[in-house]
Design an enzyme around this catalytic site. Structure first.
Site, PDB file in Angstrom:
ATOM      1  NE  ARG A   1      -4.311  -1.529   1.744  1.00 29.61           N
ATOM      2  CZ  ARG A   1      -5.339  -1.687   2.563  1.00 29.61           C
ATOM      3  NH1 ARG A   1      -5.275  -1.243   3.797  1.00 29.61           N
ATOM      4  NH2 ARG A   1      -6.438  -2.273   2.145  1.00 29.61           N
TER       5      ARG A   1
ATOM      6  CE  LYS B   1     -20.719 -15.814   8.412  1.00 32.29           C
ATOM      7  NZ  LYS B   1     -19.645 -15.035   9.061  1.00 32.29           N
TER       8      LYS B   1
ATOM      9  N   GLY C   1      -8.598  -9.030   0.720  1.00 34.38           N
ATOM     10  CA  GLY C   1      -7.423  -9.313   1.552  1.00 34.38           C
ATOM     11  C   GLY C   1      -6.911 -10.732   1.410  1.00 34.38           C
TER      12      GLY C   1
ATOM     13  N   GLY D   1     -12.765  -4.313   0.871  1.00 37.83           N
ATOM     14  CA  GLY D   1     -14.129  -3.770   0.955  1.00 37.83           C
ATOM     15  C   GLY D   1     -14.391  -2.730  -0.130  1.00 37.83           C
TER      16      GLY D   1
HETATM   17  P1  AMP Z   1     -14.543 -14.066   3.007  1.00 36.48           P
HETATM   18  O1  AMP Z   1     -14.051 -13.166   4.113  1.00 36.48           O
HETATM   19  O2  AMP Z   1     -16.009 -14.086   2.844  1.00 36.48           O
HETATM   20  O3  AMP Z   1     -13.792 -13.866   1.715  1.00 36.48           O
HETATM   21  O4  AMP Z   1     -14.226 -15.538   3.505  1.00 36.48           O
HETATM   22  C1  AMP Z   1     -12.944 -16.008   3.766  1.00 36.48           C
HETATM   23  C2  AMP Z   1     -13.052 -17.207   4.656  1.00 36.48           C
HETATM   24  O5  AMP Z   1     -13.818 -18.212   4.048  1.00 36.48           O
HETATM   25  C3  AMP Z   1     -11.716 -17.803   4.972  1.00 36.48           C
HETATM   26  O6  AMP Z   1     -11.454 -17.634   6.337  1.00 36.48           O
HETATM   27  C4  AMP Z   1     -11.911 -19.279   4.639  1.00 36.48           C
HETATM   28  O7  AMP Z   1     -11.376 -20.136   5.589  1.00 36.48           O
HETATM   29  C5  AMP Z   1     -13.419 -19.426   4.608  1.00 36.48           C
HETATM   30  N1  AMP Z   1     -13.813 -20.606   3.835  1.00 36.48           N
HETATM   31  C6  AMP Z   1     -13.596 -20.831   2.534  1.00 36.48           C
HETATM   32  N2  AMP Z   1     -14.041 -22.055   2.188  1.00 36.48           N
HETATM   33  C7  AMP Z   1     -14.541 -22.632   3.303  1.00 36.48           C
HETATM   34  C8  AMP Z   1     -15.131 -23.887   3.603  1.00 36.48           C
HETATM   35  N3  AMP Z   1     -15.275 -24.828   2.666  1.00 36.48           N
HETATM   36  N4  AMP Z   1     -15.537 -24.119   4.870  1.00 36.48           N
HETATM   37  C9  AMP Z   1     -15.382 -23.187   5.813  1.00 36.48           C
HETATM   38  N5  AMP Z   1     -14.821 -21.980   5.605  1.00 36.48           N
HETATM   39  C10 AMP Z   1     -14.403 -21.699   4.366  1.00 36.48           C
END
Ligand code: AMP
Length: 398
Positions: free
Chosen positions: A41, A202, A355, A378
């Site tokens: 950055r 999510k 990130g 974000g």
């Molecule tokens: P995000 O912040 O929404 O991009 O999500 C990132 C997180 O998703 C990371 O901490 C990953 O460990 C989690 N993640 C990805 N695939 C899986 C999975 N199959 N089961 C549980 N967590 C997951």
């Protein structure tokens, strides 16, 4: 929305002798010895700072670092960053011990053309995160112009991001300009086929993004935990994998929307599954169609990796956000790493943001093989979703 990509830049400003308040995002990771562990950055703002030096402006740099929650906390001082800049720019940098306080004013009064003064961490003042007009006036009071080059923070309604521009002639810096050009081009006029890869935990956090990508992309590849909710919506039993039950209906609607619009959504056909959420858990490859009731998906499987790679190899533009499995655990990082490698090898114009995904690219040392690794997580998501970024709303169009 399209106006978001046509903001006044430093090139349109008269800079010689002017005091320029430059908002950057120097929120860099520090280790326990307060050493910078990732300088991306800072490096990415050097073109803006060098341009201001060449044009003989008086440069007053402001940034936040971490979350000191409105209190002065030495461990969140911008000292390591000031030190980095002294070395990178081969120039003295005066770091005031306050935020638009007496020391800032003393240093600014003594500035000559091309000099650089930094204020301390903006978040030492509780009003920074409040979009506060009085604080904005205090900050604006030290300068003649305001330049926002803090892309990573552009989605925050914070004083130094969205309020100051009401009180000073304002423009964007070159990092923000580059991010807007590249991301803006991807969603308004991408070279096709345009393939988007979305992973992460999510659906809830990425509904708008997925919906919008269905509008603009040709193919959307979905991995990570959120894929299980989509598969559930297609009627599959995903055992004990993370399924957001209250989002199954929404996932169904998104699948229908994609079908109506002729956008292909590709979901995993196989998985690396375990019996427990553990970094060393025993694992097996299982198919979507025969997913064991007691199993939990941790990563995409080999057939899915092959399918995703196929789409990436045929694409002209690829955009990737979010890990495809629990990539923090080495054992379940394969899908994510392989997709990162596939992007590096692709002939397409490749864009990575967020990130987690950007970190994987750095860890695998692939940053030189990706066309654009965004400095925003974000902020990038908000921009791709079509939200007007607070950091841009008070800056005029060209
Ligand atoms: P995000 O912040 O929404 O991009 O999500 C990132 C997180 O998703 C990371 O901490 C990953 O460990 C989690 N993640 C990805 N695939 C899986 C999975 N199959 N089961 C549980 N967590 C997951």
């Amino acid at each position: 929305m399209d106006n978001m990509f046509n903001k006044v830049t430093l090139r349109e400003m008269v800079l010689k002798g002017k005091r320029v308040l430059l908002r950057v995002d120097f929120n860099v990771p520090l280790n326990s010895n307060l050493q910078i562990t990732n300088d991306k950055r800072i490096r990415e703002t050097l073109p803006t700072i060098n341009y201001l030096i060449e044009r003989q402006a008086k440069i007053i740099i402001i940034s936040h670092l971490g979350r000191p929650d409105g209190k002065v906390m030495p461990e969140f001082s911008l000292k390591p960053v000031a030190e980095y800049l002294r070395v990178a720019l081969k120039k003295p940098i005066l770091l005031a011990n306050d935020v638009a306080g007496p020391e800032t004013y003393k240093y600014v009064r003594s500035m000559k053309e091309g000099d650089i003064v930094m204020m301390e961490n903006l978040r030492f003042d509780p009003r920074e995160t409040m979009n506060d007009p009085e604080f904005a006036k205090e900050l604006a009071g030290v300068a003649d112009l305001y330049c926002n080059d803090a892309f990573g923070t552009m989605h925050r309604e914070h004083t130094s991001i969205s309020k100051i521009a009401e009180f000073l002639p304002s423009c964007i810096g070159f990092l923000v300009e580059k991010e807007l050009q590249i991301l803006g081009h991807a969603i308004t006029d991408p070279k096709r086929p345009f393939v988007v890869i979305i992973g992460g935990a999510k659906i809830k956090d990425k509904i708008t993004l997925i919906s919008r990508m269905i509008d603009v992309a040709d193919v959307v590849l979905i991995g990570g935990a959120m894929a299980y909710t989509f598969l559930r919506a297609q009627g599959y039993n995903m055992g004990r994998s993370i399924v957001e039950k209250d989002k199954v209906q929404l996932a169904r609607l998104l699948l229908e929307k994609a079908k109506t619009q002729g956008t292909k959504i590709v979901l995993p056909t196989d998985h690396i599954a375990t019996g427990e959420f553990n970094f060393a858990a025993e694992s097996a490859t299982v198919s979507t169609k025969k997913f064991p009731r007691t199993a939990m998906g941790m990563d995409i499987g080999p057939a899915t990796i092959r399918a995703f790679k196929h789409y990436i190899s045929k694409a002209s533009t690829v955009l990737w956000n979010g890990p495809l499995g629990v990539a923090e655990f080495q054992k379940f990082a394969k899908g994510t790493n392989q997709i990162a490698e596939a992007l590096a090898d692709a002939k397409a114009f490749t864009i990575v943001g967020g990130g987690d995904s950007a970190k994987v690219i750095e860890q695998l040392n692939l940053q030189d093989k990706i066309n654009h690794v965004s400095t925003g997580g974000g902020a990038m998501l908000k921009l791709l979703e079509g939200t007007e970024l607070p950091g841009l709303k008070n800056i005029s169009n060209k």
